[in-house]
Scaffold this active site. Structure first.
Site, PDB file in Angstrom:
ATOM      1  N   TYR A  96       0.764  -1.232   0.000  1.00 17.83           N
ATOM      2  CA  TYR A  96       0.000   0.000   0.000  1.00 17.83           C
ATOM      3  C   TYR A  96       0.803   1.296   0.000  1.00 17.83           C
ATOM      4  CZ  TYR A  96      -3.945  -2.983  -0.023  1.00 17.83           C
ATOM      5  OH  TYR A  96      -4.848  -3.926  -0.414  1.00 17.83           O
ATOM      6  N   ASP A 153      14.537  -3.755  24.580  1.00 18.16           N
ATOM      7  CA  ASP A 153      14.783  -2.833  23.473  1.00 18.16           C
ATOM      8  C   ASP A 153      15.383  -1.506  23.898  1.00 18.16           C
ATOM      9  OD1 ASP A 153      12.464  -1.915  24.617  1.00 18.16           O
ATOM     10  OD2 ASP A 153      11.346  -1.717  22.748  1.00 18.16           O
ATOM     11  N   THR A 180      13.613   6.282  32.979  1.00 22.02           N
ATOM     12  CA  THR A 180      13.199   4.887  32.829  1.00 22.02           C
ATOM     13  C   THR A 180      12.865   4.685  31.359  1.00 22.02           C
ATOM     14  OG1 THR A 180      11.866   3.167  33.875  1.00 22.02           O
ATOM     15  CG2 THR A 180      10.699   5.151  33.168  1.00 22.02           C
ATOM     16  N   HIS A 198     -32.511   6.788   1.776  1.00 25.84           N
ATOM     17  CA  HIS A 198     -32.904   5.367   1.651  1.00 25.84           C
ATOM     18  C   HIS A 198     -32.613   4.839   0.245  1.00 25.84           C
ATOM     19  CE1 HIS A 198     -35.589   5.851   5.254  1.00 25.84           C
ATOM     20  NE2 HIS A 198     -35.758   7.045   4.743  1.00 25.84           N
ATOM     21  N   GLN A 220       4.358   4.435  35.123  1.00 26.63           N
ATOM     22  CA  GLN A 220       5.513   4.223  34.256  1.00 26.63           C
ATOM     23  C   GLN A 220       5.225   4.805  32.873  1.00 26.63           C
ATOM     24  OE1 GLN A 220       7.220   0.156  32.788  1.00 26.63           O
ATOM     25  NE2 GLN A 220       8.448   0.814  34.511  1.00 26.63           N
ATOM     26  N   SER A 226     -11.191  -5.704 -15.714  1.00 30.66           N
ATOM     27  CA  SER A 226     -11.568  -7.026 -15.258  1.00 30.66           C
ATOM     28  C   SER A 226     -10.762  -8.011 -16.066  1.00 30.66           C
ATOM     29  CB  SER A 226     -13.060  -7.237 -15.490  1.00 30.66           C
ATOM     30  OG  SER A 226     -13.351  -8.607 -15.658  1.00 30.66           O
ATOM     31  N   SER A 227     -10.398  -9.117 -15.431  1.00 30.34           N
ATOM     32  CA  SER A 227      -9.588 -10.061 -16.187  1.00 30.34           C
ATOM     33  C   SER A 227     -10.426 -10.785 -17.234  1.00 30.34           C
ATOM     34  CB  SER A 227      -8.876 -11.047 -15.248  1.00 30.34           C
ATOM     35  OG  SER A 227      -9.763 -12.007 -14.762  1.00 30.34           O
ATOM     36  N   ARG A 278     -15.520  -0.893 -15.979  1.00 27.08           N
ATOM     37  CA  ARG A 278     -14.770   0.258 -15.433  1.00 27.08           C
ATOM     38  C   ARG A 278     -15.145   0.340 -13.967  1.00 27.08           C
ATOM     39  NH1 ARG A 278     -13.300  -0.624 -19.546  1.00 27.08           N
ATOM     40  NH2 ARG A 278     -13.256   0.546 -21.488  1.00 27.08           N
ATOM     41  N   ASN A 279     -14.301  -0.192 -13.133  1.00 34.71           N
ATOM     42  CA  ASN A 279     -14.688  -0.380 -11.742  1.00 34.71           C
ATOM     43  C   ASN A 279     -14.174   0.734 -10.825  1.00 34.71           C
ATOM     44  OD1 ASN A 279     -15.891  -2.811 -12.493  1.00 34.71           O
ATOM     45  ND2 ASN A 279     -13.953  -3.905 -12.256  1.00 34.71           N
ATOM     46  N   ARG A 293       2.560  -1.153  19.099  1.00 35.32           N
ATOM     47  CA  ARG A 293       3.465  -1.059  17.946  1.00 35.32           C
ATOM     48  C   ARG A 293       2.717  -1.002  16.619  1.00 35.32           C
ATOM     49  NH1 ARG A 293       8.831  -2.249  19.155  1.00 35.32           N
ATOM     50  NH2 ARG A 293       9.099  -3.263  21.173  1.00 35.32           N
TER      51      ARG A 293
END
Lengths: 462, 462, 462, 462
Positions: free
Chosen positions: A15, A86, A111, A160, A236, A286-287, A293-294, A334
């Protein structure tokens, strides 16, 4: 060992990994390299303040700062493999690069989470400021342009999925301008309210209290070096709520992008076809179905939202941390950078798509015409009621049914309905005009589109 | 461009990227390379069946199969950048590598998702079978060993965090053996019920119907090549429920690992200290508190669960796909491999930790002794009731309160309570024994621990 | 104090409270009354087995059973207010209603959760069997009817919201028949695999071991009274995974109802209008737009899904329970009945709506005709490729673009394209027919619709 | 039909239904009665402004307002059953109660969602202001009291469940004072930023534009009647982001209550026993174990959080609404009041529990003493480093290990370690004091506890 193709996580390889520009934007804030770099910046800031407070010399602080600028993620990972911690690994790497004299002052009074939480606040704040908000403002700019350009383009409003009352396409887009503009402000606010801390292992300044009469002052000074403020209280770790606010601003912004994409996807439906994504010359739809045309970019943005929205649950779960903290928020937190990257990716993709959006005014008119007559129902019933008709809503409803079932034009029914005559006579010219030409029944759509667009153009200076 | 250190997604760089063995296990199934490889396997299977059905020659099928074996992810990505369609890009890459004569038979009758959905089912099934289940069985094996070894090790059972009735540590672990064993079966079932499809663009075999009288038969044959069965019905995509079943089995298994980790984390609390994670010689517990020995692996597993469990929402959201399908499940479903990787990572980490788990029997005994006397309350009240005491529960409750408030040993209270005498006389020898030696009040704990351990040892052949 | 109008929870007052039939169906299984009734059934079963095992007399067991049949929820709540323990309150209520001689045998050997977990398994299993599955089968029956009736009704298949290849409306519905049928089986399986327990306070049969040589046998016998089996292992509670399986089956079924509703909502769009919900004579579509006919039932089902789907997170969170259990799953698990009620409500609403569904075949034909010519593209390119055209996909794609841009009928382009002639000659008659009459290009749609409908009709006997 | 005992939803029957005071607090804002009452208030405000704007007479507005005050939920439900539209039903009920002359002015220019969204914003805002915030302030007040009372009470700080550095119990609680105080401000902000709308069926003021030159001005005036401001833009509905902000503030506040409850639950563990919930004289701890004193209120609050936190997913999902709106947010948004009720319930329960919290200072001291010596490690290593020891962290770590493995008091090791002498000599008196009496190593804990408590006492006036 890793590369783009043997990765499992799709964010990196799919991405943005192939988009050099985006890669270069995100990497300095969100990658593991960046994690390390930001922590080193915090260690350096600490050293500077230690020197300023006369705990160590200026020379030692400079030495530490120079070391911090040289250390790489690779180096820290190697040390972490050895000692399985780490942050201590990072501290060891600094210590290994400074003189014996300087070693004791590296990380002094701190710390791990003084460094870690402060570094996270710092990089997210800077990422929001330097990358994410500009990216969203870019999208906003494009939306503003469309809102202004199409402010008078007649479109049928839909509720609607049914034709309701007419608006303009610029008005449709202006709603998103307003919502996105406000969210940009929200991200700005939440990111700049992320907090740092320098209060030690359990938040009571136990260690720094050994050196300073007023360790809260010391904390404030280190954080000020970095443009941050301290958490009102801490254990902490910093109080987690500021992070939930930040992620909430991210996710709720993502929702707007998804909503816009969803609307446009549907407007691109074959039967509606009011807009369409640009389709590159060499692009394949599309294959198997060459004519397709999407709306793949709109679908992609919606899909990324589905992937990332639920992760708010993780962030809320991380509000719960036992006593002065347990580490069960470590792995989970993370993944936050990925959420930020995803919004930037979606925003950029949407910008590119909106920039080349094909708007088919004729199709909008054609769709409006489908309901042309029925649209008259609302103003008709309201005005009839206003001019004294005792049962306007029911009466007009029955006319509508009749028009549909017997295929008689609604306008004809109006003209032929003797019971309406006394009321129609009381209509103003403008009111009669709307009954005859329902395309004029767009209310404030055009004005409001312009007002919103102009407001946000100015507000965001875009 | 990417490497371990400039990645954003933590799974790759952090959670297995540094573990060569795990990397080599996961990569062939879950990486982007693997995505491509599996799709190529499906294309090759298709070609083989086309040849068998005499649509093309055996030579052509061989040519296609050879091409499929050579193509790399890199090549496909380059083509995708050009035409913006991932599956068509792959088809083009095959076509580019075969003779003019063979080109028309590449991908013939298939739609993109015939390939994609089938390849996903295939690689997840094989991953479950080849990697994930063996990894979980490894963990199960270690748990079985502990259950057997510690089946007689007295431990106080805890409910609400309060001492309740005694059990054994082997019994504690055996509960997890039972739950994990059943989930391994569940993953086995759900992964082997993932379905493929070869029913074309909208699921009605439109294209394959041009070539075959019985296109469902053709579909079955292609899938059989790969060891799969067809979805009972399909649109452009397979019915999504089998995937939700699979992911549910993954997430509910993850929950067991998290629950076990959570229990052990708490048993490692300073005040309880019944078990502890192994602590390496060079390992650092805390950057500031050298004495700390933290349950970081247990915390890590719980944390990964928090990161991945909520993603089930994405999978359920992807059950909704408009008509014969929209693409809003595309990006989101790309994150499924990460979920699988995460469970494998967590399982391996837990295995390593459990293997070296330090069990402190003395601490377990010490904790038991804290409640030694109160523990008698339950059997006492039950037996009193049984032997005719009219108000046993209330009476014993009051004794307990008295014992606590006035610091009188409970056993002393029993002996001195005249009102109890008539009932105590009726107690059997074994019953009196338990009242005197509550460590014998472990019920079936040892037996049950053994029974469960032996059952699963046999069931999983481990 | 409470009534329908001063309630906060919408399920009761809004979603079935006004529907007497549904209220009477759900109430005996899911209400608080039911909670109490089921627990009393378990206490009675326990007493019966105690008598059979000669721990108490048959007369005592009968006395207890009679008491259990008389106790009301109101009575238990009043006692709970006093002693703040729901299960002990229930036990007290039984004891208050039996003779002094019988009192000691009430609840003997059991812990609260022996009763509670067993009662939950029992009522959910019976609810699934007696109410939920019949309700879903009713919906399935209606879908089967539509699938069969409309198996030949031409409809354009849609992917990405774009016209793709033709199918039939019966085929569309048959996909849901298949998916729902399989989920009904799944709910049947998961509900009948819910487990009970009679293993005492920490799962080790400590208390029952005081009375029985083989307390597992005793547990099995009590549960057999109720038609249940014991959890393979247990702590204070049954293994949670069976409940996650059950709820997963509920939620994944809900997803199918939502998906169907979503599809139909969109098919009711003004521009598409292929179907519509029945609209009552006195029904009001919109408070201001009398012409509106909105798909409110489909919207409602989708909306309920959005309300209930995320609650799976709660169920997964409840897999984590510390040691032999903490009580943090208590309040949260009380919301499970609401999830079951919601699916029943949604299913009934969908049944009623589908039963009166208006299908507009003419509109389906009209929409198909919009893409009539483009639809030819797929079979054309496939057959060209098959008959030796070296670049069929690209060539047909360019024809499509040309047809669109220059507004030339695609059929005309085919006829005029000299380069295609040599290949068209090789087409079979049936193949040429499809190129000319694309409405025949529905593949196996009709056959498959029938096959699936007939299969499930037989499978579910409906 | 319904009552407390035949309800399915547990909120009503279980979690406040038995608490008359809470019931009376919540009911006027959150019940179905309240829904109707608030909508009627909005209709009345509309009528007043119509009169002020001379669209109708003051007399008519008064007539409408009087009618609005009389209508009951029951009446509206009956009408809704007939016409299947909730808002139109309400309008009909008003119309039925006014003169023929007044009828046309009821609801004039408004669409259903002008009323509905405005009424929702209004009641949530008022609920936050009148009930929820006072309830949370009550909790805050109790926490402040504890923070001040226990500011000097020595407690060991815990990270990873392991003893870390000392703090005070008042400091522990002060952290929650700070976090909760800030969230109260956040709820205040988000609830008072909920927006109303009077922009009609598609947000373009189509209908009101028939009557007013400046319909935005008209909208502002109606909303001002109610103390609200208009959404910057709207479609049929207000911009959804303000609601997501509000619910985020609710959920993130709930997380703090859950975190506090979790901490205290663990502090009540048998082995820790630093605090305990008050246990009523007639309260039953366990149905089988009379000695149990369980943290059931803390467990309940955590459990409610697990039930409600995931519902944020529903709220984010409702950000997506097609075009000028679809109704798929209708059922789902009806569950929002339940979320608000749940937080109020949890807050009240926590208040009651905290008010009677038993704090066992002796136990806190006893637990501290367990780690007394190891605690010295941090200040020792920091001060050694500071005074020039080249490898303080490693050296102290080894001492800790030795102390643990060879059971030698840490203080003894310090005294006997010749290599430390030169550095210890440089320690200040206060520094040496901390090494000898680690209970003094509480840093700023007491001061900070006081500072935070005093700040919030003043800030919230409590």
């Amino acid at each position: 060992m890793q590369n783009r193709f043997n990765s499992i996580s799709p964010m990196d390889f799919k991405y943005y990994g192939g988009d050099k520009e985006l890669f270069n934007k995100l990497n300095p804030y969100l990658s593991e390299n960046a994690t390390i770099k930001y922590r080193l910046r915090v260690e350096a800031a600490l050293a500077r303040v230690l020197a300023r407070k006369k705990v160590c010399t200026k020379g030692i602080a400079d030495e530490i700062e120079r070391a911090c600028k040289k250390i790489t993620a690779e180096e820290v990972f190697a040390e972490e493999e050895r000692i399985r911690h780490d942050l201590r690994a990072l501290v060891n790497c600094i210590r290994n690069r400074v003189s014996v004299k300087a070693k004791p002052y590296v990380h002094l009074t701190a710390t791990s989470f003084d460094i870690r939480d402060t570094a996270e606040a710092l990089r997210f704040k800077e990422f929001a400021n330097d990358v994410l908000i500009p990216e969203l403002v870019e999208l906003e700019k494009i939306l503003i342009k469309i809102a202004l350009k199409e402010k008078d383009t007649l479109q049928i409003g839909r509720t609607h999925g049914q034709h309701a009352e007419p608006i303009t396409f610029g008005f449709t887009i202006a709603g998103y301008v307003s919502r996105l503009g406000q969210r940009i402000h929200k991200i700005d606010w939440t990111s700049s309210h992320l907090k740092g801390k320098f209060s030690g292992a359990v938040g009571a300044y136990n260690a720094s209290g050994l050196f300073f009469q007023n360790p809260e002052e010391f904390e404030k000074e280190v954080l000020k070096e970095l443009g941050l403020e301290p958490s009102q209280s801490s254990t902490q770790i910093v109080e987690p709520e500021a992070m939930t606010d930040f992620i909430h601003s991210i996710i709720s912004t993502f929702g707007i992008l998804a909503d816009l994409s969803d609307d446009l996807r549907h407007l691109q439906r074959t039967e509606i076809a009011e807009i369409s994504e640009y389709f590159g010359e060499k692009q394949v739809g599309s294959s198997t179905m060459p004519h397709k045309r999407n709306p793949i970019s709109f679908e992609n943005v919606k899909s990324l939202w589905k992937a990332f929205m639920p992760r708010i649950i993780t962030v809320y779960s991380d509000q719960i941390s036992e006593h002065q903290r347990d580490l069960t928020n470590s792995a989970s937190s993370r993944f936050i950078p990925e959420m930020l990257a995803a919004l930037a990716v979606a925003s950029k993709r949407l910008s590119k798509t909106m920039e080349k959006l094909h708007v088919d005014k004729a199709a909008m008119k054609r769709n409006f015409d489908l309901s042309r007559e029925a649209i008259v129902a609302e103003p008709l019933y309201i005005l009839l009621a206003h001019h004294g008709h005792p049962n306007a809503h029911e009466h007009v409803k029955e006319m509508t049914l009749k028009s549909q079932q017997e295929k008689i034009p609604f306008s004809k029914l109006i003209n032929e309905d003797e019971s309406l005559k006394p009321y129609l006579k009381k209509f103003t010219k403008q009111q009669l005009e709307i009954i005859k030409n329902p395309e004029k029944y767009t209310g404030m759509a055009a004005k409001k589109a312009e007002k919103i667009a102009v407001f946000w153009k100015k507000e965001l200076g875009c």
